[in-house]
Design a protein around this motif. Structure first.
Motif, PDB file in Angstrom:
ATOM      1  N   ALA A  29       0.832  -1.199   0.000  1.00 38.93           N
ATOM      2  CA  ALA A  29       0.000   0.000   0.000  1.00 38.93           C
ATOM      3  C   ALA A  29       0.866   1.249   0.000  1.00 38.93           C
ATOM      4  N   GLU A  30       1.968   1.221   0.735  1.00 39.30           N
ATOM      5  CA  GLU A  30       2.888   2.358   0.772  1.00 39.30           C
ATOM      6  C   GLU A  30       3.507   2.593  -0.609  1.00 39.30           C
ATOM      7  N   GLN A  31       3.850   1.520  -1.305  1.00 34.06           N
ATOM      8  CA  GLN A  31       4.449   1.658  -2.626  1.00 34.06           C
ATOM      9  C   GLN A  31       3.433   2.192  -3.633  1.00 34.06           C
ATOM     10  N   LEU A  32       2.180   1.789  -3.512  1.00 35.62           N
ATOM     11  CA  LEU A  32       1.147   2.243  -4.432  1.00 35.62           C
ATOM     12  C   LEU A  32       0.920   3.745  -4.332  1.00 35.62           C
ATOM     13  N   LYS A  33       1.189   4.318  -3.169  1.00 32.77           N
ATOM     14  CA  LYS A  33       0.988   5.752  -2.990  1.00 32.77           C
ATOM     15  C   LYS A  33       1.927   6.580  -3.853  1.00 32.77           C
ATOM     16  N   THR A  34       3.078   6.041  -4.205  1.00 29.67           N
ATOM     17  CA  THR A  34       4.056   6.797  -4.973  1.00 29.67           C
ATOM     18  C   THR A  34       4.005   6.508  -6.470  1.00 29.67           C
ATOM     19  N   VAL A  35       3.106   5.640  -6.891  1.00 27.04           N
ATOM     20  CA  VAL A  35       2.970   5.316  -8.312  1.00 27.04           C
ATOM     21  C   VAL A  35       2.441   6.546  -9.046  1.00 27.04           C
ATOM     22  N   PRO A  36       3.093   6.926 -10.165  1.00 28.51           N
ATOM     23  CA  PRO A  36       2.608   8.078 -10.919  1.00 28.51           C
ATOM     24  C   PRO A  36       1.170   7.880 -11.371  1.00 28.51           C
ATOM     25  N   GLY A  37       0.418   8.937 -11.364  1.00 20.28           N
ATOM     26  CA  GLY A  37      -0.962   8.890 -11.799  1.00 20.28           C
ATOM     27  C   GLY A  37      -1.789   9.904 -11.048  1.00 20.28           C
ATOM     28  N   VAL A  38      -3.080   9.865 -11.310  1.00 21.64           N
ATOM     29  CA  VAL A  38      -4.011  10.804 -10.699  1.00 21.64           C
ATOM     30  C   VAL A  38      -5.021  10.015  -9.886  1.00 21.64           C
ATOM     31  N   LYS A  39      -5.183  10.422  -8.625  1.00 24.67           N
ATOM     32  CA  LYS A  39      -6.116   9.745  -7.731  1.00 24.67           C
ATOM     33  C   LYS A  39      -7.043  10.771  -7.098  1.00 24.67           C
ATOM     34  N   VAL A  40      -8.320  10.419  -7.042  1.00 27.21           N
ATOM     35  CA  VAL A  40      -9.307  11.227  -6.334  1.00 27.21           C
ATOM     36  C   VAL A  40      -9.739  10.413  -5.129  1.00 27.21           C
ATOM     37  N   LEU A  41      -9.565  10.988  -3.941  1.00 28.10           N
ATOM     38  CA  LEU A  41      -9.903  10.309  -2.697  1.00 28.10           C
ATOM     39  C   LEU A  41     -11.177  10.921  -2.135  1.00 28.10           C
ATOM     40  N   GLY A  42     -12.130  10.080  -1.785  1.00 25.79           N
ATOM     41  CA  GLY A  42     -13.365  10.574  -1.201  1.00 25.79           C
ATOM     42  C   GLY A  42     -14.349   9.452  -0.965  1.00 25.79           C
ATOM     43  N   SER A  43     -15.456   9.802  -0.367  1.00 29.41           N
ATOM     44  CA  SER A  43     -16.442   8.807   0.030  1.00 29.41           C
ATOM     45  C   SER A  43     -17.394   8.403  -1.085  1.00 29.41           C
ATOM     46  N   GLY A  44     -17.272   9.016  -2.233  1.00 27.71           N
ATOM     47  CA  GLY A  44     -18.206   8.739  -3.316  1.00 27.71           C
ATOM     48  C   GLY A  44     -19.342   9.740  -3.332  1.00 27.71           C
ATOM     49  N   SER A  45     -19.181  10.831  -2.604  1.00 21.19           N
ATOM     50  CA  SER A  45     -20.209  11.867  -2.515  1.00 21.19           C
ATOM     51  C   SER A  45     -20.254  12.694  -3.797  1.00 21.19           C
ATOM     52  N   ALA A  46     -21.211  13.596  -3.862  1.00 19.76           N
ATOM     53  CA  ALA A  46     -21.347  14.480  -5.014  1.00 19.76           C
ATOM     54  C   ALA A  46     -20.103  15.342  -5.193  1.00 19.76           C
ATOM     55  N   ILE A  77      -7.637   5.961   2.309  1.00 21.11           N
ATOM     56  CA  ILE A  77      -7.590   7.427   2.288  1.00 21.11           C
ATOM     57  C   ILE A  77      -6.724   7.938   3.435  1.00 21.11           C
ATOM     58  N   ILE A  78      -6.936   7.392   4.616  1.00 18.57           N
ATOM     59  CA  ILE A  78      -6.171   7.814   5.788  1.00 18.57           C
ATOM     60  C   ILE A  78      -4.698   7.453   5.629  1.00 18.57           C
ATOM     61  N   SER A  79      -4.405   6.355   4.933  1.00 23.38           N
ATOM     62  CA  SER A  79      -3.005   5.966   4.742  1.00 23.38           C
ATOM     63  C   SER A  79      -2.231   7.006   3.935  1.00 23.38           C
ATOM     64  N   TYR A  80      -2.939   7.835   3.174  1.00 21.32           N
ATOM     65  CA  TYR A  80      -2.297   8.920   2.438  1.00 21.32           C
ATOM     66  C   TYR A  80      -2.048  10.132   3.331  1.00 21.32           C
ATOM     67  N   GLY A  81      -2.589  10.114   4.549  1.00 23.11           N
ATOM     68  CA  GLY A  81      -2.460  11.258   5.445  1.00 23.11           C
ATOM     69  C   GLY A  81      -3.530  12.295   5.212  1.00 23.11           C
ATOM     70  N   VAL A  82      -4.565  11.921   4.487  1.00 18.89           N
ATOM     71  CA  VAL A  82      -5.656  12.836   4.161  1.00 18.89           C
ATOM     72  C   VAL A  82      -6.756  12.704   5.200  1.00 18.89           C
ATOM     73  N   MET A  83      -7.146  13.825   5.780  1.00 19.55           N
ATOM     74  CA  MET A  83      -8.213  13.819   6.769  1.00 19.55           C
ATOM     75  C   MET A  83      -9.445  14.575   6.299  1.00 19.55           C
ATOM     76  N   SER A  84      -9.352  15.227   5.145  1.00 21.76           N
ATOM     77  CA  SER A  84     -10.458  16.003   4.609  1.00 21.76           C
ATOM     78  C   SER A  84     -10.622  15.652   3.136  1.00 21.76           C
ATOM     79  N   THR A  85     -11.828  15.247   2.762  1.00 24.54           N
ATOM     80  CA  THR A  85     -12.080  14.855   1.378  1.00 24.54           C
ATOM     81  C   THR A  85     -13.105  15.793   0.761  1.00 24.54           C
ATOM     82  N   PRO A  86     -13.156  15.857  -0.557  1.00 23.83           N
ATOM     83  CA  PRO A  86     -12.368  15.101  -1.518  1.00 23.83           C
ATOM     84  C   PRO A  86     -10.937  15.617  -1.573  1.00 23.83           C
ATOM     85  N   ALA A  87     -10.060  14.739  -1.986  1.00 21.21           N
ATOM     86  CA  ALA A  87      -8.648  15.096  -2.112  1.00 21.21           C
ATOM     87  C   ALA A  87      -8.146  14.659  -3.481  1.00 21.21           C
TER      88      ALA A  87
END
Length: 115
Positions: A29-46, A77-87
């Motif tokens: 999971a730690e290695q996946l965080k550094t993989v190039p690309g675009v990620k949207v983190l969130g609960s699936g809300s609007a 999401i928390i493993s990325y250090g994100v506490m506020s979404t969307p990120a």
């Protein structure tokens, strides 16, 4: 009954006692965080869907053929250090938390990061 206290022990959060520590983060999971690309983190809300749409529009306008990965699992999401979404995470860097960016904002960020 003794009162429970939270403390940091050897950089590991402990909410029960010294012998009941949280497990070490999954290395994969730690290695996946550094993989190039675009990620949207969130609960699936609007708001998360709106950010994802803005990111896809920005990528399309810039002619970047990049897949947008949506992450809705809170433990990830928390493993990325994100506490506020969307990120928004671009190429392993957290570029936005807790707000819905407009397409033009995403374009500016992409140009800054990717040139």
């Amino acid at each position: 009954m003794a009162q429970k206290r939270c403390s940091v022990i050897n950089s590991t959060l402990c909410c029960r006692n010294d012998t009941d520590r949280m497990p070490e983060p999954n290395k994969q999971a730690e290695q996946l965080k550094t993989v190039p690309g675009v990620k949207v983190l969130g609960s699936g809300s609007a708001k998360g869907r709106a950010l994802e749409d803005a990111v896809k529009e920005a990528l399309s306008e810039l002619g970047m053929d990049t897949t947008v990965v949506r992450i809705v699992d809170f433990s990830r999401i928390i493993s990325y250090g994100v506490m506020s979404t969307p990120a928004l995470i671009i190429d392993g860097r957290i570029v936005s938390c807790g707000k819905v960016l407009k397409k033009d904002d995403v374009i500016a960020i992409l140009r800054k990061i990717r040139g």
